[in-house]
Motif scaffolding. Structure first.
Motif, PDB file in Angstrom:
ATOM      1  N   PHE A  13      37.358  34.257  42.890  1.00 37.85           N
ATOM      2  CA  PHE A  13      38.306  35.072  42.137  1.00 37.85           C
ATOM      3  C   PHE A  13      37.857  36.527  42.112  1.00 37.85           C
ATOM      4  CE2 PHE A  13      39.500  37.025  38.074  1.00 37.85           C
ATOM      5  CZ  PHE A  13      40.871  37.052  38.243  1.00 37.85           C
ATOM      6  N   GLN A  14      36.562  36.749  41.928  1.00 42.72           N
ATOM      7  CA  GLN A  14      36.049  38.117  41.904  1.00 42.72           C
ATOM      8  C   GLN A  14      36.211  38.797  43.264  1.00 42.72           C
ATOM      9  OE1 GLN A  14      35.250  39.734  39.184  1.00 42.72           O
ATOM     10  NE2 GLN A  14      35.650  37.877  38.032  1.00 42.72           N
ATOM     11  N   ASP A  66      39.740  39.861  43.505  1.00 40.19           N
ATOM     12  CA  ASP A  66      39.942  41.025  42.652  1.00 40.19           C
ATOM     13  C   ASP A  66      39.432  42.295  43.342  1.00 40.19           C
ATOM     14  OD1 ASP A  66      40.695  42.288  40.180  1.00 40.19           O
ATOM     15  OD2 ASP A  66      38.546  42.405  39.696  1.00 40.19           O
ATOM     16  N   TRP A  80      41.899  43.193  46.084  1.00 36.50           N
ATOM     17  CA  TRP A  80      43.126  43.783  45.550  1.00 36.50           C
ATOM     18  C   TRP A  80      42.887  45.220  45.117  1.00 36.50           C
ATOM     19  CZ3 TRP A  80      44.893  45.909  41.031  1.00 36.50           C
ATOM     20  CH2 TRP A  80      46.281  46.070  40.932  1.00 36.50           C
ATOM     21  N   LYS A  81      41.770  45.454  44.421  1.00 35.13           N
ATOM     22  CA  LYS A  81      41.462  46.815  43.966  1.00 35.13           C
ATOM     23  C   LYS A  81      41.212  47.747  45.148  1.00 35.13           C
ATOM     24  CE  LYS A  81      39.656  45.645  39.450  1.00 35.13           C
ATOM     25  NZ  LYS A  81      38.453  45.500  38.610  1.00 35.13           N
TER      26      LYS A  81
END
Length: 129
Positions: free
Chosen positions: A54-55, A58, A61-62
């Motif tokens: 998940f990280q 993230d 995406w960032k």
């Protein structure tokens, strides 16, 4: 935001310690007990793989939606902040990848030791016959 990376850092440090403990030479009885204890911990600890995944998503995406500061209008401070965020993202990717890889290594070490124990039991049975 930094709490998740602090947790990830501690988890990776604990995984390193467990991997070192598992790979040190011990007497057979102690080794079996350590492997059985770590095997009991592995199932609940599998959540670290999902957390790290998940990280990673993230971070991706960032990275895709990050404002780039490459024009002449940017100040030196903005450029430094942009570069610092890139370095932090790279560090965090390495941390997530290390967490997943170390979990897999610990899992394989425990599986190897259990298979070795099983083969030793089979050998004892065949010798007894």
């Amino acid at each position: 935001m930094a709490l998740q990376w602090l947790i990830m850092t501690y988890v990776v440090a604990a995984e390193v310690a467990i991997a070192v403990i598992l790979t040190l030479p011990y007497p057979m009885l102690l080794k079996k007990r350590i492997v059985s204890l770590v095997s009991l911990i592995l199932q609940p600890a599998a959540s670290i793989v999902a957390f790290a995944g998940f990280q990673l998503l993230d971070i991706y995406w960032k990275n895709e939606h990050r404002l780039e500061c490459s024009s002449e209008v940017c100040t030196a401070t903005e450029r430094d902040r942009y570069e610092k965020s890139i370095y932090k993202a790279q560090r965090n990717v390495v941390l997530c990848a290390a967490g997943i890889l170390l979990y897999w290594c610990i899992h394989r070490i425990c599986k190897y030791n259990k298979d070795l124990e099983h083969l030793e039991e089979l050998e004892k049975r065949y010798k007894a016959e």
